[in-house]
Design a protein around this motif. Sequence first.
Motif, PDB file in Angstrom:
ATOM      1  N   PHE A  62      -0.556 -26.086 -12.657  1.00 45.59           N
ATOM      2  CA  PHE A  62      -0.022 -26.738 -11.131  1.00 45.59           C
ATOM      3  C   PHE A  62       0.314 -25.859  -9.878  1.00 45.59           C
ATOM      4  O   PHE A  62       0.061 -26.239  -8.768  1.00 45.59           O
ATOM      5  CB  PHE A  62       1.744 -27.182 -11.632  1.00 45.59           C
ATOM      6  N   ALA A  63       0.698 -24.439 -10.291  1.00 49.14           N
ATOM      7  CA  ALA A  63       0.791 -23.464  -8.504  1.00 49.14           C
ATOM      8  C   ALA A  63       0.267 -23.326  -8.485  1.00 49.14           C
ATOM      9  O   ALA A  63      -0.237 -22.981  -6.973  1.00 49.14           O
ATOM     10  CB  ALA A  63       1.716 -22.448  -9.045  1.00 49.14           C
ATOM     11  N   LYS A  64      -0.915 -23.305  -9.284  1.00 56.20           N
ATOM     12  CA  LYS A  64      -2.527 -23.213  -8.548  1.00 56.20           C
ATOM     13  C   LYS A  64      -3.195 -24.318  -7.145  1.00 56.20           C
ATOM     14  O   LYS A  64      -3.943 -24.319  -7.131  1.00 56.20           O
ATOM     15  CB  LYS A  64      -3.635 -22.678  -9.460  1.00 56.20           C
ATOM     16  N   ILE A  65      -2.822 -25.836  -7.261  1.00 56.04           N
ATOM     17  CA  ILE A  65      -3.217 -26.502  -7.037  1.00 56.04           C
ATOM     18  C   ILE A  65      -3.382 -26.125  -5.315  1.00 56.04           C
ATOM     19  O   ILE A  65      -4.191 -26.535  -4.460  1.00 56.04           O
ATOM     20  CB  ILE A  65      -1.876 -27.789  -7.208  1.00 56.04           C
ATOM     21  N   GLY A  66      -1.801 -25.578  -4.748  1.00 52.04           N
ATOM     22  CA  GLY A  66      -1.978 -25.379  -3.758  1.00 52.04           C
ATOM     23  C   GLY A  66      -3.370 -24.122  -2.866  1.00 52.04           C
ATOM     24  O   GLY A  66      -3.626 -23.793  -1.863  1.00 52.04           O
ATOM     25  N   ASN A  67      -4.387 -24.099  -3.817  1.00 54.07           N
ATOM     26  CA  ASN A  67      -4.753 -22.743  -4.153  1.00 54.07           C
ATOM     27  C   ASN A  67      -6.245 -23.163  -4.150  1.00 54.07           C
ATOM     28  O   ASN A  67      -7.255 -22.892  -3.092  1.00 54.07           O
ATOM     29  CB  ASN A  67      -5.187 -21.688  -4.653  1.00 54.07           C
ATOM     30  N   LEU A  68      -5.980 -24.858  -3.805  1.00 59.46           N
ATOM     31  CA  LEU A  68      -7.758 -25.272  -4.334  1.00 59.46           C
ATOM     32  C   LEU A  68      -8.525 -25.492  -2.513  1.00 59.46           C
ATOM     33  O   LEU A  68      -8.055 -26.136  -1.232  1.00 59.46           O
ATOM     34  CB  LEU A  68      -7.436 -26.781  -4.173  1.00 59.46           C
ATOM     35  N   PRO A  69      -9.561 -25.056  -2.575  1.00 64.35           N
ATOM     36  CA  PRO A  69     -10.177 -25.596  -1.025  1.00 64.35           C
ATOM     37  C   PRO A  69     -10.205 -26.549  -1.005  1.00 64.35           C
ATOM     38  O   PRO A  69      -9.897 -28.145  -1.723  1.00 64.35           O
ATOM     39  CB  PRO A  69     -11.365 -25.145  -1.367  1.00 64.35           C
ATOM     40  N   VAL A  70      -9.975 -26.872   0.500  1.00 61.08           N
ATOM     41  CA  VAL A  70      -9.320 -28.319   1.068  1.00 61.08           C
ATOM     42  C   VAL A  70     -10.561 -29.222   1.083  1.00 61.08           C
ATOM     43  O   VAL A  70     -10.470 -30.196   0.818  1.00 61.08           O
ATOM     44  CB  VAL A  70      -9.584 -28.495   2.534  1.00 61.08           C
ATOM     45  N   TRP A  71     -11.924 -29.043   0.866  1.00 67.42           N
ATOM     46  CA  TRP A  71     -13.245 -29.855   0.816  1.00 67.42           C
ATOM     47  C   TRP A  71     -12.599 -30.840  -0.686  1.00 67.42           C
ATOM     48  O   TRP A  71     -13.298 -31.858  -1.410  1.00 67.42           O
ATOM     49  CB  TRP A  71     -14.337 -28.965   1.163  1.00 67.42           C
ATOM     50  N   ALA A 116       1.069 -40.277 -12.850  1.00 66.30           N
ATOM     51  CA  ALA A 116       2.057 -40.122 -13.142  1.00 66.30           C
ATOM     52  C   ALA A 116       1.280 -39.671 -14.983  1.00 66.30           C
ATOM     53  O   ALA A 116       1.830 -39.024 -15.297  1.00 66.30           O
ATOM     54  CB  ALA A 116       2.678 -41.371 -13.047  1.00 66.30           C
ATOM     55  N   ALA A 117       0.066 -40.408 -15.174  1.00 65.79           N
ATOM     56  CA  ALA A 117      -0.318 -40.502 -16.434  1.00 65.79           C
ATOM     57  C   ALA A 117      -0.656 -38.800 -16.203  1.00 65.79           C
ATOM     58  O   ALA A 117      -0.878 -38.282 -16.926  1.00 65.79           O
ATOM     59  CB  ALA A 117      -1.406 -41.610 -17.122  1.00 65.79           C
ATOM     60  N   SER A 118      -0.918 -38.454 -15.163  1.00 65.78           N
ATOM     61  CA  SER A 118      -2.144 -37.455 -15.391  1.00 65.78           C
ATOM     62  C   SER A 118      -1.028 -36.621 -15.386  1.00 65.78           C
ATOM     63  O   SER A 118      -1.315 -35.093 -16.078  1.00 65.78           O
ATOM     64  CB  SER A 118      -2.761 -37.271 -13.869  1.00 65.78           C
ATOM     65  N   ILE A 119      -0.545 -36.049 -14.902  1.00 67.89           N
ATOM     66  CA  ILE A 119       0.900 -34.660 -15.353  1.00 67.89           C
ATOM     67  C   ILE A 119       1.267 -35.387 -16.856  1.00 67.89           C
ATOM     68  O   ILE A 119       1.427 -34.195 -17.288  1.00 67.89           O
ATOM     69  CB  ILE A 119       1.963 -35.416 -14.413  1.00 67.89           C
ATOM     70  N   VAL A 120       1.736 -36.178 -16.321  1.00 68.82           N
ATOM     71  CA  VAL A 120       2.411 -36.251 -18.308  1.00 68.82           C
ATOM     72  C   VAL A 120       1.026 -35.971 -19.078  1.00 68.82           C
ATOM     73  O   VAL A 120       0.908 -34.453 -19.900  1.00 68.82           O
ATOM     74  CB  VAL A 120       2.241 -37.755 -18.986  1.00 68.82           C
ATOM     75  N   ILE A 121      -0.214 -36.547 -19.235  1.00 69.27           N
ATOM     76  CA  ILE A 121      -1.646 -35.495 -20.367  1.00 69.27           C
ATOM     77  C   ILE A 121      -1.335 -34.139 -19.804  1.00 69.27           C
ATOM     78  O   ILE A 121      -2.149 -33.461 -20.676  1.00 69.27           O
ATOM     79  CB  ILE A 121      -2.813 -36.278 -19.672  1.00 69.27           C
ATOM     80  N   ALA A 122      -1.598 -33.614 -18.423  1.00 66.47           N
ATOM     81  CA  ALA A 122      -1.660 -32.033 -18.221  1.00 66.47           C
ATOM     82  C   ALA A 122      -0.296 -31.617 -18.830  1.00 66.47           C
ATOM     83  O   ALA A 122      -0.508 -30.600 -19.686  1.00 66.47           O
ATOM     84  CB  ALA A 122      -1.601 -31.991 -17.025  1.00 66.47           C
ATOM     85  N   LEU A 123       0.754 -32.435 -18.997  1.00 70.01           N
ATOM     86  CA  LEU A 123       1.937 -31.936 -19.920  1.00 70.01           C
ATOM     87  C   LEU A 123       2.075 -31.215 -21.613  1.00 70.01           C
ATOM     88  O   LEU A 123       2.099 -29.933 -21.513  1.00 70.01           O
ATOM     89  CB  LEU A 123       2.983 -31.787 -19.148  1.00 70.01           C
ATOM     90  N   ALA A 124       1.310 -32.755 -21.536  1.00 67.96           N
ATOM     91  CA  ALA A 124       1.430 -32.613 -23.293  1.00 67.96           C
ATOM     92  C   ALA A 124       0.163 -32.048 -23.605  1.00 67.96           C
ATOM     93  O   ALA A 124      -0.074 -31.898 -25.082  1.00 67.96           O
ATOM     94  CB  ALA A 124       0.680 -33.729 -23.149  1.00 67.96           C
ATOM     95  N   THR A 125      -0.491 -31.508 -22.875  1.00 63.60           N
ATOM     96  CA  THR A 125      -1.800 -30.521 -23.081  1.00 63.60           C
ATOM     97  C   THR A 125      -1.879 -28.603 -23.316  1.00 63.60           C
ATOM     98  O   THR A 125      -2.185 -27.986 -23.652  1.00 63.60           O
ATOM     99  CB  THR A 125      -3.490 -30.576 -22.741  1.00 63.60           C
ATOM    100  N   GLY A 126      -0.251 -28.399 -22.744  1.00 68.35           N
ATOM    101  CA  GLY A 126      -0.502 -27.304 -23.207  1.00 68.35           C
ATOM    102  C   GLY A 126       1.088 -26.630 -21.788  1.00 68.35           C
ATOM    103  O   GLY A 126       1.093 -27.344 -20.905  1.00 68.35           O
ATOM    104  N   GLY A 127       1.420 -25.021 -22.138  1.00 65.41           N
ATOM    105  CA  GLY A 127       2.175 -24.779 -21.150  1.00 65.41           C
ATOM    106  C   GLY A 127       1.003 -24.734 -19.439  1.00 65.41           C
ATOM    107  O   GLY A 127       0.138 -23.880 -19.246  1.00 65.41           O
ATOM    108  N   ARG A 128       1.398 -25.828 -18.623  1.00 62.16           N
ATOM    109  CA  ARG A 128       1.070 -25.870 -17.413  1.00 62.16           C
ATOM    110  C   ARG A 128       1.189 -25.230 -16.329  1.00 62.16           C
ATOM    111  O   ARG A 128       0.802 -25.736 -14.977  1.00 62.16           O
ATOM    112  CB  ARG A 128       0.334 -27.021 -17.234  1.00 62.16           C
ATOM    113  N   GLY A 129       2.970 -24.748 -16.043  1.00 60.20           N
ATOM    114  CA  GLY A 129       3.238 -23.881 -15.048  1.00 60.20           C
ATOM    115  C   GLY A 129       2.156 -23.043 -13.948  1.00 60.20           C
ATOM    116  O   GLY A 129       2.658 -23.888 -12.579  1.00 60.20           O
ATOM    117  N   ALA A 130       2.217 -22.403 -14.786  1.00 56.75           N
ATOM    118  CA  ALA A 130       0.634 -21.578 -13.622  1.00 56.75           C
ATOM    119  C   ALA A 130      -0.543 -22.930 -13.385  1.00 56.75           C
ATOM    120  O   ALA A 130      -0.858 -21.837 -11.985  1.00 56.75           O
ATOM    121  CB  ALA A 130       0.313 -20.274 -14.547  1.00 56.75           C
TER     122      ALA A 130
END
Length: 147
Positions: free
Chosen positions: A62-71, A46-60
């Motif tokens: 968050f969408a990149k998370i699904g593209n991270l390599p599994v490793w 929860a804190a990570s999401i709040v910090i990410a949102l508080a530091t600027g527009g992060r919509g795009a």
Amino acid sequence: MTIPLIFLAMALGAIISIYLPMIAQTARLLGSAPMANVPFFGIAFAASIVIALATGGRGADFAKIGNLPVWLLTAGVMSAGMIIGSSYLVPRIGIGAFFVLLVSGQVLAGLVFGQLGLFGAPSTALTVGKVAGAFMVIAGVYLVTFK
């Protein structure tokens, strides 16, 4: 490396010295090291999401998370193992020995990872000074843990 970065790194080390024993205490109160992870990671998430949102527009972003390599996602498993392991070890070997051993593992792994340029770290040559420093860390582990 600048002085503010050095102090930030030292402050993070101090924070680790606080939160790992807190997790160990949580494990004791809950009766389970794995259960100590549950509230920790829930709040961290929860804190990570709040910090990410508080530091600027992060919509795009968050969408990149699904593209991270599994490793790379195995870092979450490593983090859970770190917390569970510290919850188990701190009450058994003591906080001083735990942190000395923890830091020595980081130093030794850092030398190897730096030498080989692993995990995106810049490649740095292994020098006599670095090896001597590693031996001093190991000597410190011995003194703190066994003497």
